[in-house]
Design an enzyme around this catalytic site. Structure first.
Site, PDB file in Angstrom:
ATOM      1  N   ARG A   1      -1.812   8.133  -5.175  1.00  9.60           N
ATOM      2  CA  ARG A   1      -2.515   7.289  -4.790  1.00  9.60           C
ATOM      3  C   ARG A   1      -3.767   8.241  -4.764  1.00  9.60           C
ATOM      4  O   ARG A   1      -4.574   7.427  -3.898  1.00  9.60           O
ATOM      5  CB  ARG A   1      -1.989   6.108  -4.206  1.00  9.60           C
TER       6      ARG A   1
ATOM      7  N   ARG B   1      -3.785 -14.952  -4.698  1.00  6.19           N
ATOM      8  CA  ARG B   1      -2.239 -14.599  -4.065  1.00  6.19           C
ATOM      9  C   ARG B   1      -2.152 -14.778  -3.055  1.00  6.19           C
ATOM     10  O   ARG B   1      -0.813 -15.190  -2.367  1.00  6.19           O
ATOM     11  CB  ARG B   1      -2.207 -12.900  -4.648  1.00  6.19           C
TER      12      ARG B   1
ATOM     13  N   LYS C   1      -1.662  -4.961 -11.970  1.00 10.14           N
ATOM     14  CA  LYS C   1      -1.408  -3.822 -12.344  1.00 10.14           C
ATOM     15  C   LYS C   1       0.357  -5.000 -12.278  1.00 10.14           C
ATOM     16  O   LYS C   1       1.479  -4.353 -13.042  1.00 10.14           O
ATOM     17  CB  LYS C   1      -0.998  -2.767 -11.461  1.00 10.14           C
TER      18      LYS C   1
ATOM     19  N   ARG D   1       1.583 -12.761   0.971  1.00 12.95           N
ATOM     20  CA  ARG D   1       1.219 -10.897   1.469  1.00 12.95           C
ATOM     21  C   ARG D   1       1.185 -10.341   2.585  1.00 12.95           C
ATOM     22  O   ARG D   1      -0.375 -11.182   2.689  1.00 12.95           O
ATOM     23  CB  ARG D   1       1.197 -10.452   0.120  1.00 12.95           C
TER      24      ARG D   1
ATOM     25  N   ARG E   1      -8.139  -2.412   1.249  1.00 10.48           N
ATOM     26  CA  ARG E   1      -7.780  -1.708   0.167  1.00 10.48           C
ATOM     27  C   ARG E   1      -8.343  -1.604  -0.881  1.00 10.48           C
ATOM     28  O   ARG E   1      -8.273  -0.698  -1.105  1.00 10.48           O
ATOM     29  CB  ARG E   1      -6.181  -2.406   0.247  1.00 10.48           C
TER      30      ARG E   1
HETATM   31  P1  ADP Z   1      -2.113  -3.242  -3.941  1.00 11.32           P
HETATM   32  O1  ADP Z   1      -2.513  -2.350  -5.456  1.00 11.32           O
HETATM   33  O2  ADP Z   1      -2.737  -4.308  -4.535  1.00 11.32           O
HETATM   34  O3  ADP Z   1      -2.894  -3.032  -2.912  1.00 11.32           O
HETATM   35  P2  ADP Z   1       0.512  -2.220  -3.678  1.00 11.32           P
HETATM   36  O4  ADP Z   1       1.395  -2.999  -4.064  1.00 11.32           O
HETATM   37  O5  ADP Z   1       0.683  -1.042  -4.861  1.00 11.32           O
HETATM   38  O6  ADP Z   1      -0.942  -2.636  -3.439  1.00 11.32           O
HETATM   39  O7  ADP Z   1       0.515  -1.662  -2.624  1.00 11.32           O
HETATM   40  C1  ADP Z   1       0.881  -2.135  -1.087  1.00 11.32           C
HETATM   41  C2  ADP Z   1       0.579  -1.566  -0.114  1.00 11.32           C
HETATM   42  O8  ADP Z   1       1.184  -0.095   0.020  1.00 11.32           O
HETATM   43  C3  ADP Z   1      -0.391  -0.308   0.096  1.00 11.32           C
HETATM   44  O9  ADP Z   1      -1.751  -1.043   0.414  1.00 11.32           O
HETATM   45  C4  ADP Z   1       0.039   1.604   0.956  1.00 11.32           C
HETATM   46  O10 ADP Z   1      -0.155   0.939   2.155  1.00 11.32           O
HETATM   47  C5  ADP Z   1       1.646   1.144  -0.082  1.00 11.32           C
HETATM   48  N1  ADP Z   1       1.239   2.193  -1.113  1.00 11.32           N
HETATM   49  C6  ADP Z   1       1.461   2.170  -1.796  1.00 11.32           C
HETATM   50  N2  ADP Z   1       1.278   2.569  -3.272  1.00 11.32           N
HETATM   51  C7  ADP Z   1       1.168   4.321  -1.609  1.00 11.32           C
HETATM   52  C8  ADP Z   1       1.002   5.617  -1.876  1.00 11.32           C
HETATM   53  N3  ADP Z   1       1.141   6.070  -3.470  1.00 11.32           N
HETATM   54  N4  ADP Z   1       1.041   6.388  -1.430  1.00 11.32           N
HETATM   55  C9  ADP Z   1       0.909   5.173   0.175  1.00 11.32           C
HETATM   56  N5  ADP Z   1       0.830   4.543   0.562  1.00 11.32           N
HETATM   57  C10 ADP Z   1       0.816   3.668  -1.116  1.00 11.32           C
END
Ligand code: ADP
Length: 188
Positions: free
Chosen positions: A90, A129, A15, A135, A146
């Site tokens: 989300r 990654r 994404k 990360r 996740r």
């Molecule tokens: P990925 O989709 O690879 O898990 P992201 O960078 O989108 O990674 O998100 C990393 C973390 O940030 C999530 O695991 C969560 O803890 C937090 N996060 C991101 N977006 C949201 C959201 N909309 N609501 C709650 N937590 C979020």
């Protein structure tokens, strides 16, 4: 042409990579909640301090905090003519909040783009990654968690947009440019 869109899909689907390209191609700002949280954690801001324990455990940051963050961010000038959201909404609660936020802004969502990928491919991409970027939420246990959170919380949110007739699915497997070409074809 699409001006207001979401990009959704499991962790590791690509994404972030595709968001940057779409944002350049369409001239709309890309906003990633994950990036915003990581930057704030790195900078030790109050938002970062609140979000840190959730992000590092692979859990969702509380909805109230995330909803406020997005409402604020979407009110900036650069989002006026369009936006691409990566990572928000989300879950179904965030969908409800997002409906209200965009209604207050007086705009509508054009499309929800889903990047699909097989679980094995996701795990191997994320492991790679982890080695390259380090990360803190890319450890094996947290990656698995996740993916579970995605299944239980985010899949129903994607189903909701499918019901609304807004969902377009694109296969996320293949080279970055190949995937991008598929996306642009869907968006035209
Ligand atoms: P990925 O989709 O690879 O898990 P992201 O960078 O989108 O990674 O998100 C990393 C973390 O940030 C999530 O695991 C969560 O803890 C937090 N996060 C991101 N977006 C949201 C959201 N909309 N609501 C709650 N937590 C979020």
């Amino acid at each position: 042409m699409t001006r207001r869109m979401l990009i959704v899909g499991p962790p590791g689907a690509g994404k972030g990579t595709q968001s940057k390209k779409i944002s350049e191609e369409l001239g709309i700002v890309a906003i990633s909640t994950g990036d915003i949280f990581r930057e704030n954690i790195k900078g030790g801001t109050p938002l970062g301090q609140e979000a840190q324990k959730y992000v590092e455990a692979g859990n969702l940051v509380p909805d109230s905090l995330t909803n406020r963050l997005i409402e604020d961010r979407l009110s900036w000038d650069d989002a006026e003519n369009g936006f691409l959201l990566d990572g928000y909404p989300r879950n179904l609660t965030q969908v409800e909040a997002f409906d209200e936020i965009i209604a207050r802004l007086g705009v509508e969502l054009d499309v929800v783009l889903e990047l699909t990928a097989e679980k094995e491919e996701l795990v191997s991409r994320l492991a790679k990654r982890a080695q390259q970027e380090g990360r803190s939420d890319d450890t094996e246990d947290v990656i698995r968690h996740r993916l579970e959170v995605f299944e239980s919380e985010t899949s129903p949110m994607i189903a909701e947009y499918s019901t609304r007739g807004l969902l377009k699915q694109v296969d996320g497997l293949g080279a970055v440019d190949e995937v991008n070409a598929r996306i642009m074809k869907e968006l035209r």
